[in-house]
Design a protein around this motif. Structure first.
Motif, PDB file in Angstrom:
ATOM      1  N   GLY A 167      43.244  38.120  48.991  1.00 22.89           N
ATOM      2  CA  GLY A 167      43.493  39.535  48.765  1.00 22.89           C
ATOM      3  C   GLY A 167      44.897  39.783  48.259  1.00 22.89           C
ATOM      4  O   GLY A 167      45.289  40.927  48.041  1.00 22.89           O
ATOM      5  N   TYR A 168      45.670  38.721  48.052  1.00 24.35           N
ATOM      6  CA  TYR A 168      47.050  38.900  47.595  1.00 24.35           C
ATOM      7  C   TYR A 168      47.107  39.421  46.163  1.00 24.35           C
ATOM      8  O   TYR A 168      48.114  39.963  45.739  1.00 24.35           O
ATOM      9  N   LEU A 169      46.038  39.204  45.402  1.00 23.49           N
ATOM     10  CA  LEU A 169      46.013  39.641  44.015  1.00 23.49           C
ATOM     11  C   LEU A 169      45.063  40.825  43.847  1.00 23.49           C
ATOM     12  O   LEU A 169      44.627  41.131  42.742  1.00 23.49           O
ATOM     13  N   HIS A 170      44.736  41.488  44.966  1.00 28.76           N
ATOM     14  CA  HIS A 170      43.744  42.552  44.910  1.00 28.76           C
ATOM     15  C   HIS A 170      44.317  43.773  44.211  1.00 28.76           C
ATOM     16  O   HIS A 170      45.402  44.230  44.553  1.00 28.76           O
ATOM     17  N   ARG A 171      43.606  44.279  43.221  1.00 27.37           N
ATOM     18  CA  ARG A 171      44.064  45.479  42.529  1.00 27.37           C
ATOM     19  C   ARG A 171      42.937  46.486  42.421  1.00 27.37           C
ATOM     20  O   ARG A 171      43.001  47.419  41.656  1.00 27.37           O
TER      21      ARG A 171
ATOM     22  N   ASP B  54      31.638  37.898  61.858  1.00 24.11           N
ATOM     23  CA  ASP B  54      33.096  37.947  61.734  1.00 24.11           C
ATOM     24  C   ASP B  54      33.475  39.119  60.841  1.00 24.11           C
ATOM     25  O   ASP B  54      33.914  38.938  59.718  1.00 24.11           O
ATOM     26  N   LEU B  55      33.291  40.337  61.359  1.00 21.59           N
ATOM     27  CA  LEU B  55      33.499  41.512  60.506  1.00 21.59           C
ATOM     28  C   LEU B  55      34.977  41.930  60.569  1.00 21.59           C
ATOM     29  O   LEU B  55      35.407  42.600  61.500  1.00 21.59           O
ATOM     30  N   ARG B  56      35.738  41.497  59.570  1.00 23.27           N
ATOM     31  CA  ARG B  56      37.153  41.871  59.472  1.00 23.27           C
ATOM     32  C   ARG B  56      37.402  42.337  58.045  1.00 23.27           C
ATOM     33  O   ARG B  56      36.584  42.132  57.168  1.00 23.27           O
ATOM     34  N   ARG B  57      38.560  42.921  57.821  1.00 23.75           N
ATOM     35  CA  ARG B  57      38.939  43.245  56.449  1.00 23.75           C
ATOM     36  C   ARG B  57      39.113  41.943  55.676  1.00 23.75           C
ATOM     37  O   ARG B  57      39.528  40.931  56.227  1.00 23.75           O
ATOM     38  N   ILE B  58      38.816  41.984  54.389  1.00 24.23           N
ATOM     39  CA  ILE B  58      38.880  40.728  53.638  1.00 24.23           C
ATOM     40  C   ILE B  58      39.834  40.817  52.455  1.00 24.23           C
ATOM     41  O   ILE B  58      40.581  39.877  52.186  1.00 24.23           O
ATOM     42  N   LEU B  59      39.852  41.927  51.747  1.00 26.26           N
ATOM     43  CA  LEU B  59      40.746  42.039  50.592  1.00 26.26           C
ATOM     44  C   LEU B  59      42.002  42.834  50.940  1.00 26.26           C
ATOM     45  O   LEU B  59      43.088  42.509  50.502  1.00 26.26           O
ATOM     46  N   MET B  60      41.846  43.886  51.731  1.00 26.33           N
ATOM     47  CA  MET B  60      43.008  44.652  52.154  1.00 26.33           C
ATOM     48  C   MET B  60      43.583  43.976  53.399  1.00 26.33           C
ATOM     49  O   MET B  60      42.926  43.168  54.047  1.00 26.33           O
ATOM     50  N   TRP B  61      44.811  44.322  53.744  1.00 22.20           N
ATOM     51  CA  TRP B  61      45.436  43.693  54.896  1.00 22.20           C
ATOM     52  C   TRP B  61      44.939  44.328  56.188  1.00 22.20           C
ATOM     53  O   TRP B  61      44.369  45.418  56.169  1.00 22.20           O
TER      54      TRP B  61
ATOM     55  N   ILE C  96      38.788  19.322  48.440  1.00 22.90           N
ATOM     56  CA  ILE C  96      37.539  20.089  48.550  1.00 22.90           C
ATOM     57  C   ILE C  96      37.727  21.483  47.962  1.00 22.90           C
ATOM     58  O   ILE C  96      36.907  21.966  47.178  1.00 22.90           O
ATOM     59  N   LEU C  97      38.855  22.104  48.305  1.00 23.74           N
ATOM     60  CA  LEU C  97      39.130  23.427  47.732  1.00 23.74           C
ATOM     61  C   LEU C  97      39.191  23.341  46.211  1.00 23.74           C
ATOM     62  O   LEU C  97      38.650  24.194  45.509  1.00 23.74           O
ATOM     63  N   GLY C  98      39.823  22.283  45.704  1.00 22.99           N
ATOM     64  CA  GLY C  98      39.907  22.139  44.252  1.00 22.99           C
ATOM     65  C   GLY C  98      38.541  22.014  43.613  1.00 22.99           C
ATOM     66  O   GLY C  98      38.282  22.594  42.561  1.00 22.99           O
ATOM     67  N   SER C  99      37.632  21.301  44.292  1.00 20.22           N
ATOM     68  CA  SER C  99      36.318  21.069  43.686  1.00 20.22           C
ATOM     69  C   SER C  99      35.438  22.311  43.705  1.00 20.22           C
ATOM     70  O   SER C  99      34.423  22.360  43.035  1.00 20.22           O
ATOM     71  N   VAL C 100      35.807  23.326  44.519  1.00 19.83           N
ATOM     72  CA  VAL C 100      35.037  24.578  44.518  1.00 19.83           C
ATOM     73  C   VAL C 100      35.250  25.308  43.199  1.00 19.83           C
ATOM     74  O   VAL C 100      34.375  26.027  42.729  1.00 19.83           O
ATOM     75  N   ASP C 101      36.409  25.135  42.601  1.00 20.41           N
ATOM     76  CA  ASP C 101      36.756  25.779  41.335  1.00 20.41           C
ATOM     77  C   ASP C 101      36.919  27.284  41.515  1.00 20.41           C
ATOM     78  O   ASP C 101      36.017  28.062  41.240  1.00 20.41           O
ATOM     79  N   ILE C 102      38.072  27.679  42.041  1.00 16.27           N
ATOM     80  CA  ILE C 102      38.317  29.112  42.213  1.00 16.27           C
ATOM     81  C   ILE C 102      39.413  29.552  41.259  1.00 16.27           C
ATOM     82  O   ILE C 102      40.277  28.768  40.873  1.00 16.27           O
ATOM     83  N   VAL C 103      39.347  30.820  40.880  1.00 15.71           N
ATOM     84  CA  VAL C 103      40.443  31.464  40.177  1.00 15.71           C
ATOM     85  C   VAL C 103      40.718  32.744  40.938  1.00 15.71           C
ATOM     86  O   VAL C 103      39.815  33.543  41.191  1.00 15.71           O
ATOM     87  N   LEU C 104      41.951  32.915  41.370  1.00 15.65           N
ATOM     88  CA  LEU C 104      42.233  34.011  42.292  1.00 15.65           C
ATOM     89  C   LEU C 104      42.125  35.384  41.637  1.00 15.65           C
ATOM     90  O   LEU C 104      41.911  36.375  42.313  1.00 15.65           O
TER      91      LEU C 104
ATOM     92  N   GLU D 149      39.715  36.342  40.093  1.00  8.44           N
ATOM     93  CA  GLU D 149      38.335  36.734  40.299  1.00  8.44           C
ATOM     94  C   GLU D 149      38.024  36.879  41.788  1.00  8.44           C
ATOM     95  O   GLU D 149      37.272  37.764  42.180  1.00  8.44           O
ATOM     96  N   VAL D 150      38.613  36.013  42.618  1.00  8.93           N
ATOM     97  CA  VAL D 150      38.352  36.092  44.054  1.00  8.93           C
ATOM     98  C   VAL D 150      38.870  37.423  44.598  1.00  8.93           C
ATOM     99  O   VAL D 150      38.179  38.115  45.334  1.00  8.93           O
ATOM    100  N   ASP D 151      40.076  37.803  44.214  1.00 14.01           N
ATOM    101  CA  ASP D 151      40.695  38.996  44.788  1.00 14.01           C
ATOM    102  C   ASP D 151      40.321  40.275  44.061  1.00 14.01           C
ATOM    103  O   ASP D 151      40.282  41.332  44.657  1.00 14.01           O
ATOM    104  N   ARG D 152      40.074  40.167  42.791  1.00 17.43           N
ATOM    105  CA  ARG D 152      39.760  41.321  41.924  1.00 17.43           C
ATOM    106  C   ARG D 152      40.690  42.487  42.165  1.00 17.43           C
ATOM    107  O   ARG D 152      40.376  43.474  42.777  1.00 17.43           O
TER     108      ARG D 152
END
Lengths: 211, 390
Positions: B63-67, A162-169, B377-385, B387-390
């Motif tokens: 990716g909404y918080l991606h910087r 499933d090779l798609r963009r992941i962080l960028m739109w 289930i999502l809650g039990s994964v323990d995510i912080v966005l 870090e996910v999006d960086r």
């Protein structure tokens, strides 16, 4: 754990067609890495995962690196005859190292609690031949990380489910982690532009400003 | 003349559902859950396809918080990246600092004074306590216990954040550690306060457990829900409490023995079934072990400097080379991968974010469960966005 030389020797015995090279690392920790050619990388990775002595069942970290074209300068002493006298003259020889993209995998063993073995693969160039085999079929943990490398560097992983963009739109163009990526000047709005930003903004909006 | 107001854009889609032979069986509903949904723990979106209430497909979108944290790291000096690491997992800035400092120390071969090692362990374990406490509060809130459990969790977290504030000047963005030690020393009063908090923490955990561990609703909502089998957890590079809940004994504090963890006596709690209840229980037991580590560290902490005098923070240029360093963060293995080319900025700066990689198997865990379970289930994964999006 075995040394990299031993691993390399066993790999070459098991997979004679594979081209494997050990890359040096001069920093304090000095983890060296195995450079594998893209064609046999999947077989090498499978061997590393399934081998009983190594059992590298955990692919911790997957990442990309961009190495643009680099001009290497080398000083060579050449003998020249100047005014009838033979002299040694230094000559600067310039050569171009073509650029490439690299994918790096850090492999550990959860079973035997050792590691890491650092595995690297390189693409042919940075423009049109950026294909590498995907290792996601071997380690599920590489799925999102390979997508990220594709997204930010433009490495195309063959065999990824499933090779798609992941962080960028999805509609985004370009690969932002490459060294030569230039961000568009209108990403951030500057209320009182000056100096460089003003120049850029003028260029950008030149067609719209009509008194 | 009446004008019809434009309808808001649809965020759902109805798909035909067919049997294997192609007969229509009804309809599947594809909905977009998030990014602004109270139970997605930040700006996180799930593309869910539902058959009635049952999840038949789930694709996480982020990716909404991606910087481009990594690009920023390549453009600034080694020292300047330290405050940026706070913003990765903003719940656990102390462990983020430690992971980065440890990697740079490994790259340049720096030593850390004894007292600083102890302070680092104390900070990391306090961070683990507050992270796990809050997470349990969040998960229970996702199950519908609005407010109260989280209030209790946040009450304890506040006390730990007060300690962080008095030593580093900031509650969440601590920016406390440096390569070669820590920024400022702790006072004796601070250590006494910390000791008081740690000694009282077991009592709080007893109280917390009294309400939750045998609670009927919690048992019904978590047992045999979101099961993660052992071999999938290993293959998918899951780390942290999630991995240990699936029964894999892999804790970097024991495996790598980084810092001075080899000196402390503590156990690694393991789960058996890999369901949400095990993940809850592993976190509770891990907090009890953290309390033990903290008591030992606060008892044994020696006097001395907290910064290696030979370390040069400004104008720091490590030799060319590459390094991968990792610590056991509260959410899993937090790693940093650095390549130096001898210049003041790293050539490559990579973060291995545990909660990003732990999301890989979210779909596998949710399939076949109801949408309300997917939230837990999502809650039990323990995510912080962050870090996910960086």
């Amino acid at each position: 754990m075995e040394t990299l030389e031993q691993i390399k020797a066993r790999l070459e015995a098991a997979l004679p067609q594979a081209k494997i090279e050990i890359l040096a690392n001069e920093c304090a920790a000095g983890e060296r890495s195995l450079l594998v050619d893209a064609a046999s990388a999947f077989a090498v990775a499978k061997f590393l995962r399934d081998d009983a002595q190594l059992c590298l069942d955990y692919c911790s970290n997957v990442t990309g690196i961009d190495w643009p074209d680099k001009e290497l300068t080398e000083k060579i002493k050449v003998k020249q005859v100047v005014d009838g006298v033979e002299k040694e003259v230094e000559e600067v020889k310039k050569s171009l190292r073509p650029g490439f993209l690299e994918a790096v995998y850090h492999l550990y063993s959860m079973e035997l609690k050792h590691g890491p073995v650092v595995l690297r693969m390189r693409t042919v160039n940075r423009t049109d031949q950026t294909h590498l085999p995907s290792l996601t079929p071997l380690w599920r943990g590489a799925e999102f990380q390979e997508r990220e490398v594709y997204d930010l560097y433009g490495v195309i992983f063959d065999g990824h489910p499933d090779l798609r963009r992941i962080l960028m739109w999805d509609g985004f163009k370009g690969f932002p982690m490459r060294k030569d990526y230039v961000a568009p000047d209108d990403f951030e709005y500057e209320p009182t532009p000056h100096d460089e930003v003003l120049e850029q903004a003028k260029k950008h909006y030149s067609t719209e400003v009509k008194a | 003349m009446n004008t019809v107001a434009a309808l808001p854009p649809k965020n759902y889609e109805v798909l035909p559902k067919t049997s294997e032979t192609g007969e229509p069986l009804g309809e599947l509903l594809e909905i977009s859950m998030g990014p602004h949904h109270p139970s997605t723990h930040g700006v996180f979106r799930m593309d869910v396809v539902l058959d009635g209430e049952k999840v038949v497909r789930l694709k996480p979108v982020f990716g909404y918080l991606h910087r481009n944290h990594e690009k920023i790291g390549e453009n600034i000096s080694y020292l300047a990246s330290m405050p940026y690491t706070d913003r990765l997992d903003y719940f656990c800035s102390m462990t983020n600092n430690w992971a980065y400092a440890l990697t740079v120390e490994k790259l340049a071969g720096l030593a850390v004074p004894e007292r600083a090692e102890y302070i680092r362990v104390i900070m990391a374990e306090l961070t683990r306590l507050q992270n796990h406490t809050c997470l349990i509060g969040f998960v229970v809130q996702d199950m519908g216990a609005l407010g109260t459990p989280m209030m209790y969790a946040f009450r304890e977290r506040e006390k730990i954040l007060d300690l962080f504030e008095s030593v580093s000047g900031a509650r969440m963005m601590c920016n406390y550690m440096r390569f070669g030690g820590v920024r400022v020393d702790v006072t004796d009063e601070w250590l006494a306060q910390a000791k008081q908090l740690v000694d009282g923490y077991s009592k709080f955990l007893d109280e917390f457990e009294m309400f939750l561990t045998e609670n009927e609703i919690l048992l019904a909502r978590t047992q045999h829900v979101g099961v993660l089998p052992k071999d999938l957890a290993i293959s998918a590079a899951i780390t942290g409490p999630m991995l240990r809940a699936s029964g894999v004994n892999y804790d970097l504090r024991k495996v790598d023995k980084y810092g001075i963890y080899s000196r402390f006596d503590f156990k690694v709690p393991l789960g058996e079934h890999g369901d949400i209840y095990d993940r809850y229980m592993v976190r509770v037991l891990e907090m009890r072990e953290s309390v033990k580590i903290l008591q030992q560290a606060l008892r044994d902490i020696p006097a001395g400097p907290v910064m290696d005098p030979k370390t040069k923070l400004r104008g720091f240029r490590p030799k060319a080379g590459e390094v991968y360093g990792r610590v056991e963060g509260p959410k899993g293995e937090l790693g940093f991968y650095l390549i130096s080319d001898g210049s003041p900025n790293p050539y490559r700066y990579r973060v291995r974010p545990p909660s990003f990689i732990n999301l890989t198997i979210l779909e596998d865990m949710c399939l076949g469960h109801r949408i309300s379970d997917a939230v837990v289930i999502l809650g039990s994964v323990d995510i912080v966005l962050g870090e996910v999006d960086r």
